[in-house]
Design a protein around this motif. Structure first.
Motif, short mmCIF file in Angstrom:
data_model
loop_
_atom_site.label_atom_id
_atom_site.label_comp_id
_atom_site.label_asym_id
_atom_site.label_seq_id
_atom_site.Cartn_x
_atom_site.Cartn_y
_atom_site.Cartn_z
N ALA A 183 -8.46 1.55 -6.69
CA ALA A 183 -7.94 0.25 -7.08
C ALA A 183 -6.67 0.44 -7.88
O ALA A 183 -6.59 1.32 -8.74
N VAL A 184 -5.67 -0.38 -7.58
CA VAL A 184 -4.39 -0.30 -8.27
C VAL A 184 -3.93 -1.72 -8.57
O VAL A 184 -4.01 -2.61 -7.72
N ALA A 185 -3.46 -1.95 -9.79
CA ALA A 185 -2.88 -3.24 -10.15
C ALA A 185 -1.69 -2.98 -11.06
O ALA A 185 -1.80 -2.24 -12.03
N THR B 138 -4.80 -6.19 -0.25
CA THR B 138 -3.63 -6.26 -1.14
C THR B 138 -3.32 -7.71 -1.45
O THR B 138 -3.43 -8.58 -0.58
N TRP B 139 -2.94 -7.98 -2.70
CA TRP B 139 -2.47 -9.30 -3.06
C TRP B 139 -1.21 -9.17 -3.91
O TRP B 139 -1.04 -8.22 -4.67
N VAL C 58 -1.62 -12.43 0.51
CA VAL C 58 -2.79 -11.56 0.59
C VAL C 58 -2.73 -10.81 1.91
O VAL C 58 -2.25 -11.34 2.92
N GLY C 59 -3.18 -9.55 1.90
CA GLY C 59 -3.10 -8.74 3.11
C GLY C 59 -4.33 -7.86 3.27
O GLY C 59 -4.99 -7.50 2.28
N LEU C 60 -4.63 -7.52 4.51
CA LEU C 60 -5.76 -6.65 4.84
C LEU C 60 -5.29 -5.61 5.84
O LEU C 60 -4.61 -5.93 6.82
N GLY D 267 -1.66 -6.01 -6.55
CA GLY D 267 -2.92 -5.30 -6.70
C GLY D 267 -3.41 -4.83 -5.34
O GLY D 267 -3.14 -5.45 -4.31
N ARG D 268 -4.14 -3.73 -5.34
CA ARG D 268 -4.64 -3.17 -4.08
C ARG D 268 -5.99 -2.49 -4.33
O ARG D 268 -6.16 -1.75 -5.30
#
Length: 283
Positions: free
Chosen positions: A10-12, A253-254, A224-226, A266-267
């Motif tokens: 997780a990354v933000a 991802t957002w 938002v992405g997937l 964030g991811r």
């Protein structure tokens, strides 16, 4: 013998919008500073390779693409699909970090050698290579540099692209791409497969995989992405003895643009890698 590894990541981050301005940006790089930045403003040693340009030159694997980058040296154990080591600016393989869709695939305990051998370009649209001390942004396991692979966001009218090649030693490779935008959702789907007997006996190599990216703008400044990708590879190590590698990666991802000078991203990612060495049952 079967080995499996599973990783959650997780990354933000809050990002100053240095690359945001009036008008379109022709080409940006992420790996050099961990956020989008025009390539002309980067003072680091960064190379950016596009899949279509590489394929037009007859380059179909990540290994062959990297061989043409200054400061990058690769050494393989032999045929296509075997273990391959990478040395950026003379650093060891365990000092090179491999990132896919923004998620770290390797560290000091899991080196890129497990992934580089015969890895096809299918499923990736762009490759960024960061060489030198700026890799320390990604930790001690990246002091040699970073190799980042991404699937591009779909855009424009729906389109499709098919590619197929065949050659000696029973070799063939093919890919089918679909990309575009429909009903407010951008999509990019890529399928690829291939096999070769290699030029030495008892060294067959086969692979197939798929990658999908979906993006949607939820509001004027919110996205938002997937991304989902899966691949399977099998290499014959010696007569009747095979090594199979299975790989799955999913990311969500957002992005939020708070004002012209600040945005957040964030991811969350899930990675699973399975490796199995076995003997054929043929008698």
């Amino acid at each position: 013998m079967k080995q499996s590894s599973t990783v959650w990541a997780a990354v933000a981050v809050l990002i100053p919008a240095l690359a945001c301005g009036q008008g379109a940006v022709d080409e940006t790089v992420v790996v050099a500073s961990r956020y989008d930045l025009e390539q002309s403003r980067i003072g680091n040693w960064v190379d950016r390779l596009g899949r279509r340009e590489l394929e037009d030159e007859g380059i179909l694997t990540l290994e062959d693409a990297l061989r043409g980058v200054p400061g990058v040296h690769l050494a393989s154990n032999g045929q296509s699909g075997t273990v391959t080591s990478i040395f950026l600016r003379g650093a060891e393989s365990d000092h090179t970090q491999l990132r896919v869709d923004g998620i770290r695939l390797t560290d000091s305990n899991l080196t890129p050698t497990s992934f580089l051998g015969g890895l096809p370009l299918g499923g990736f649209d762009q490759v960024e290579i960061l060489r030198g001390p700026q890799g320390a942004l990604y930790g001690s396991g990246a002091i040699g540099g970073v190799v980042s692979l991404e699937l591009a966001r779909g855009a424009g009218d729906p389109s499709a692209r098919t590619r197929f090649e065949a050659g000696s030693f029973g070799s063939f490779t093919g890919s089918q791409d679909f990309q575009g935008e429909a009903n407010g959702v951008s999509y990019n789907l890529q399928l690829h497969a291939g096999e070769t007997e290699n030029d030495l006996p008892d060294s067959d190599f086969q692979w197939h995989g798929a990658a999908l990216r979906l993006d949607q703008d939820l509001a004027l400044h919110r996205q938002v992405g997937l991304t989902l990708r899966h691949s399977d590879r099998s290499i014959e190590l010696e007569p009747g003895r095979f090594q199979d590698d299975g790989f799955f990666l999913g990311t969500v991802t957002w992005r939020e643009q708070w004002d012209p000078q600040l945005r957040s991203e964030g991811r969350v990612g899930f990675l699973r890698h399975d490796q199995d060495t076995h003997s054929s049952s043929a008698e």
